[in-house]
Design a protein around this motif. Structure first.
Motif, PDB file in Angstrom:
ATOM      1  N   ARG A 194       0.856  -1.206   0.000  1.00 55.73           N
ATOM      2  CA  ARG A 194       0.000   0.000   0.000  1.00 55.73           C
ATOM      3  C   ARG A 194       0.883   1.243   0.000  1.00 55.73           C
ATOM      4  NH1 ARG A 194      -5.211  -0.374   3.547  1.00 55.73           N
ATOM      5  NH2 ARG A 194      -6.040  -2.398   2.961  1.00 55.73           N
ATOM      6  N   TYR A 195       1.792   1.312  -0.976  1.00 49.59           N
ATOM      7  CA  TYR A 195       2.811   2.350  -0.933  1.00 49.59           C
ATOM      8  C   TYR A 195       2.223   3.771  -0.982  1.00 49.59           C
ATOM      9  CZ  TYR A 195       7.035   4.934  -1.356  1.00 49.59           C
ATOM     10  OH  TYR A 195       8.029   5.839  -1.101  1.00 49.59           O
ATOM     11  N   GLU A 196       1.183   3.957  -1.826  1.00 50.00           N
ATOM     12  CA  GLU A 196       0.599   5.313  -1.950  1.00 50.00           C
ATOM     13  C   GLU A 196       0.047   5.752  -0.594  1.00 50.00           C
ATOM     14  OE1 GLU A 196      -0.410   2.819  -3.951  1.00 50.00           O
ATOM     15  OE2 GLU A 196       0.780   3.375  -5.710  1.00 50.00           O
ATOM     16  N   GLN A 197      -0.610   4.826   0.086  1.00 51.55           N
ATOM     17  CA  GLN A 197      -1.181   5.174   1.400  1.00 51.55           C
ATOM     18  C   GLN A 197      -0.072   5.455   2.417  1.00 51.55           C
ATOM     19  OE1 GLN A 197      -4.021   2.264   2.697  1.00 51.55           O
ATOM     20  NE2 GLN A 197      -5.581   3.131   1.361  1.00 51.55           N
ATOM     21  N   LEU A 198       0.995   4.660   2.352  1.00 54.41           N
ATOM     22  CA  LEU A 198       2.089   4.843   3.309  1.00 54.41           C
ATOM     23  C   LEU A 198       2.696   6.237   3.161  1.00 54.41           C
ATOM     24  CD1 LEU A 198       3.917   3.661   5.499  1.00 54.41           C
ATOM     25  CD2 LEU A 198       5.385   2.753   3.712  1.00 54.41           C
ATOM     26  N   GLU A 199       2.907   6.661   1.914  1.00 56.54           N
ATOM     27  CA  GLU A 199       3.499   7.989   1.681  1.00 56.54           C
ATOM     28  C   GLU A 199       2.620   9.090   2.268  1.00 56.54           C
ATOM     29  OE1 GLU A 199       4.115   8.197  -2.634  1.00 56.54           O
ATOM     30  OE2 GLU A 199       6.111   8.908  -2.045  1.00 56.54           O
ATOM     31  N   ILE A 200       1.320   8.980   2.026  1.00 54.84           N
ATOM     32  CA  ILE A 200       0.389   9.994   2.540  1.00 54.84           C
ATOM     33  C   ILE A 200       0.378   9.949   4.067  1.00 54.84           C
ATOM     34  CG2 ILE A 200      -2.050  10.659   2.657  1.00 54.84           C
ATOM     35  CD1 ILE A 200      -2.314   9.730  -0.254  1.00 54.84           C
ATOM     36  N   PHE A 201       0.278   8.735   4.600  1.00 59.72           N
ATOM     37  CA  PHE A 201       0.231   8.580   6.065  1.00 59.72           C
ATOM     38  C   PHE A 201       1.435   9.264   6.706  1.00 59.72           C
ATOM     39  CE2 PHE A 201       1.652   6.141   9.795  1.00 59.72           C
ATOM     40  CZ  PHE A 201       0.567   6.347  10.630  1.00 59.72           C
ATOM     41  N   LEU A 202       2.634   8.991   6.176  1.00 61.17           N
ATOM     42  CA  LEU A 202       3.857   9.515   6.797  1.00 61.17           C
ATOM     43  C   LEU A 202       3.912  11.040   6.749  1.00 61.17           C
ATOM     44  CD1 LEU A 202       6.303   6.888   5.303  1.00 61.17           C
ATOM     45  CD2 LEU A 202       5.777   7.153   7.736  1.00 61.17           C
TER      46      LEU A 202
END
Ligand code: NGS
Length: 399
Positions: A194-202
């Motif tokens: 879920r790379y896109e979500q991880l980037e946003i989350f961080l």
């Protein structure tokens, strides 16, 4: 007086009733509840679609083609009135699903519930202690929706640049410079694909945590095999490994990658009781889906987590591990709390709903009968393939 024989016959009858009737009823109820969640998620997607249509300003209604079969189509004209009617009716229909009357810690009591750890090892002891509530808190973030959907990636910076701008140390560690933090937390994120979500989350969560003046680290635990995703096991691994990483590791926060806290008064530190950190979430119209829910985002002290032997390692696939966790806490008398729903509200990043694991109810029922010491931190087996200290997080690759 009953004879021992009559008594044991009664016990057998009760057991039969429990196993054949009550457990079956429970299973059916839980299935019905799941169906309702799916309906709510579908309605929420529908709402998003309708919002998009509205933004496109279709004052003249919406034209579409309806398939009549055998390749015959007719022109359909949908008036905005119908769309608006659906939007208005939905809240009334869905009210029955949500529990709005659970006990919670009111906003004004939050500072008294938080546990303070004085003396951050990183800053000098002559530095003043940070205040219990940081002066940098700004309350609810109404612009949070800019992070959602395609627009999310537009606001992202390069991780190295982002880390340099915010003075984040390698491995996603930070503490305030101007004072000694009173809270030390490690945020563990179970992760795969879920790379896109991880980037946003961080890039959302770092500034959020910094406004709270915490000493914190973000640890992402990635499952590196093709077996069904096992959230509980990944969180157990994250817990064990974070203890080896050293400070900060007093308060543990188990956090899904798709959840963004909307209000920075929701302090990411531990309370005396373990805490389910969300009281409401946007996809459920800012309601709590059910009272014993312990999923999504949860904070707990090391000794409490050890006392319940962590999560069960046996929930392969989506669902149930958090309900089992909730029951483990209850069994030890560790009832968990929540903050005021005005404060503990979250936004969920949109994604396709995972297919629930078919045997999760059976597993839940059998785990209730089992002693938790037989499955959890004490029986955890895994392989740590690699640790990378990335600009915004410590990345554990595990199997
Ligand atoms: C329940 C699941 C939980 C899950 C919760 C919320 O039905 O694991 O839904 O789901 N329990 C079972 O399946 C037994 S969510 O709001 O994330 O879609 O956490």
């Amino acid at each position: 007086m009953f004879s021992i024989f009559e008594k044991s016959e009664k016990v057998v009858k009760y057991e039969e009733f429990l196993n054949n009737v009550l457990k079956e009823d429970l299973r059916k109820e839980l299935e019905r509840r799941d169906k309702l969640y799916e309906d709510i998620a579908a309605h929420s997607q529908l709402k998003q679609t309708i919002d998009c249509i509205r933004k496109a300003d279709l004052t003249d209604g919406l034209r579409t083609q309806v398939d009549l079969g055998s390749n015959f189509y007719c022109q359909a004209h949908i008036n905005c009135f119908f769309i608006t009617a659906i939007l208005w009716l939905f809240p009334f229909c869905s009210r029955q699903y949500a529990d709005t009357s659970f006990p919670y810690i009111p906003l004004e009591d939050i500072p008294f519930e938080l546990i303070h750890f004085q003396g951050n090892s990183e800053t000098g002891t002559e530095d003043p202690l940070c205040p219990v509530l940081s002066p940098k808190l700004s309350g609810p973030d109404f612009s949070i929706h800019k992070w959602i959907g395609e627009k999310g990636s537009e606001v992202l910076k390069k991780p190295e640049q982002f880390a340099a701008d915010l003075n984040i140390k390698s491995g996603g560690v930070w503490h305030p410079e101007e004072c000694q933090a009173q809270y030390e937390s490690v945020i563990i994120v179970p992760y795969r694909n879920r790379y896109e979500q991880l980037e946003i989350f961080l890039q959302y969560i770092h500034p959020f945590l910094q406004r709270q003046q915490l000493h914190y680290r973000i640890v992402v635990v990635e499952q590196m095999d093709d077996r069904p995703f096992n959230r509980g096991r990944l969180l157990n691994i994250g817990f064990k490994e974070a203890l080896n990483l050293g400070s900060p590791n007093i308060c543990f926060i188990f956090h899904d990658v798709d959840l963004l806290p909307q209000n920075d008064y929701n302090i990411y530190a531990c309370t005396h009781q373990p805490r389910h950190m969300y009281s409401s979430v946007d996809i459920f119209r800012y309601h709590l889906p059910y009272r014993s829910l312990a999923g999504g985002s949860f904070s707990i002290l090391v000794n409490h987590f050890e006392e319940i032997n962590g999560f069960s390692n046996s929930f392969d696939g989506w669902g149930g591990e958090d309900d089992d966790f909730s029951f483990r806490l209850h069994r030890k008398g560790l009832e968990f709390c929540r903050f005021d729903p005005q404060v503990a509200n979250y936004v969920m990043l949109p994604h396709k709903k995972e297919v629930p694991s078919p045997d999760r109810f059976g597993k839940l029922a059998s785990k209730k009968e089992e002693d938790p010491s037989k499955d959890g931190l004490s029986t955890l087996e895994y392989k740590l393939l690699k640790i990378e200290y990335k600009p915004l997080y410590t990345h554990l690759f595990v199997r």
